[in-house]
Design an enzyme around this catalytic site. Structure first.
Site, PDB file in Angstrom:
ATOM      1  N   HIS A 155       1.012  -1.159  -0.165  1.00 45.58           N
ATOM      2  CA  HIS A 155      -0.125  -0.075  -0.301  1.00 45.58           C
ATOM      3  C   HIS A 155       0.800   1.276  -0.194  1.00 45.58           C
ATOM      4  O   HIS A 155       0.717   2.267  -0.712  1.00 45.58           O
ATOM      5  CB  HIS A 155      -0.952  -0.052   1.114  1.00 45.58           C
ATOM      6  N   HIS A 214       1.344  -2.284   9.273  1.00 47.27           N
ATOM      7  CA  HIS A 214       2.991  -2.382   8.986  1.00 47.27           C
ATOM      8  C   HIS A 214       3.838  -2.048  10.163  1.00 47.27           C
ATOM      9  O   HIS A 214       3.229  -0.929  10.855  1.00 47.27           O
ATOM     10  CB  HIS A 214       3.093  -2.175   7.837  1.00 47.27           C
TER      11      HIS A 214
END
Length: 262
Positions: A155, A214
């Protein structure tokens, strides 16, 4: 139509400025670092946006390149042909989308391989009970296991690359002048609004990735790949004669204008 034109005018004034092209890469990098530090030091409470099944993530981010490709294709074709009148030059400029597709494909393949070769299959989310038999991520999940490897943020990569690419291509609007009664004006206005809102979605979801998902190193690598993909094309290769070239800034076919050089 009046509301659409007003919206397009605001978006043009916001995204088409040279300062946006100059500073957006730095702003994305800084916000990624700030969001990551916030996530590590003072995590935000869970919200709708922290759920991977939220509407923006499922229907936009997961197919971000498809959205970007499908909207930039008619935008580049219409604006570049309007300014140059040369089909060959338009096809040359449209090849930027093929280059972007190649960058997307290669980078996501790299990320997938990195996660595979650095990962292991565990029996629980707590990373307990390593399964020693050779498994892929798909096989691991299929057997009820939990795969853990170095998962570079796709992303962070894709949203960075897509947002910067759209802003670069929208710079052509400095030169586009159309008759309000012409159908071309309606088409370009609608595309400007769509691309403008898409850019804001990409930036917003990039920020959500920074604060919710993340770890820092995974987002650093993802963002770095996005920045390199953008700079390697618009900041370097597209300035060369043997390339898809930059968006035209005037009615001439010269695609290498000083205002695009950094």
């Amino acid at each position: 139509m009046e509301h659409l034109e007003r919206c397009a005018w605001v978006l043009r004034g916001t995204l088409v400025r040279a300062a946006v092209r100059r500073y957006l890469p730095w702003a994305l990098a800084a916000s990624m670092l700030a969001g990551s530090l916030l996530k590590e030091l003072s995590p935000l409470p869970e919200s709708y946006l922290s759920n991977k099944r939220n509407v923006l993530n499922v229907y936009f981010v997961k197919v971000a390149w498809a959205w970007t490709f499908c909207l930039l294709l008619p935008f580049i074709a219409l604006t570049n042909y309007h300014l140059t009148g040369k089909a060959g030059l338009v096809l040359r400029r449209l090849s930027t989308l093929l280059v972007g597709t190649a960058i997307w494909y290669v980078c996501t393949a790299i990320f997938s391989n990195v996660e595979h070769y650095t990962g292991s299959c565990y029996q629980s989310p707590a990373l307990e009970g390593v399964r020693n038999e050779p498994l892929s991520k798909q096989q691991c999940h299929g057997q009820g296991g939990f795969w853990h490897g170095f998962d570079i943020s796709g992303h962070s990569f894709l949203l960075t690359f897509c947002a910067l690419m759209i802003v670069e291509e929208m710079a052509v609007l400095h030169e586009v002048k159309t008759d309000r009664s012409h159908c071309l004006h309606v088409a370009i206005t609608a595309l400007v609004v769509a691309l403008g809102f898409l850019t804001f979605i990409w930036v917003w979801m990039f920020l959500c990735t920074a604060v919710y998902f993340h770890n820092l190193s995974q987002k650093v690598f993802g963002t770095l790949f996005g920045l390199l993909g953008w700079y390697g094309t618009y900041g370097f290769w597209y300035l060369k004669s043997f390339s898809p070239g930059l968006p035209p800034q005037s009615c001439s076919s010269n695609l290498k204008q000083d205002s695009y050089k950094r």
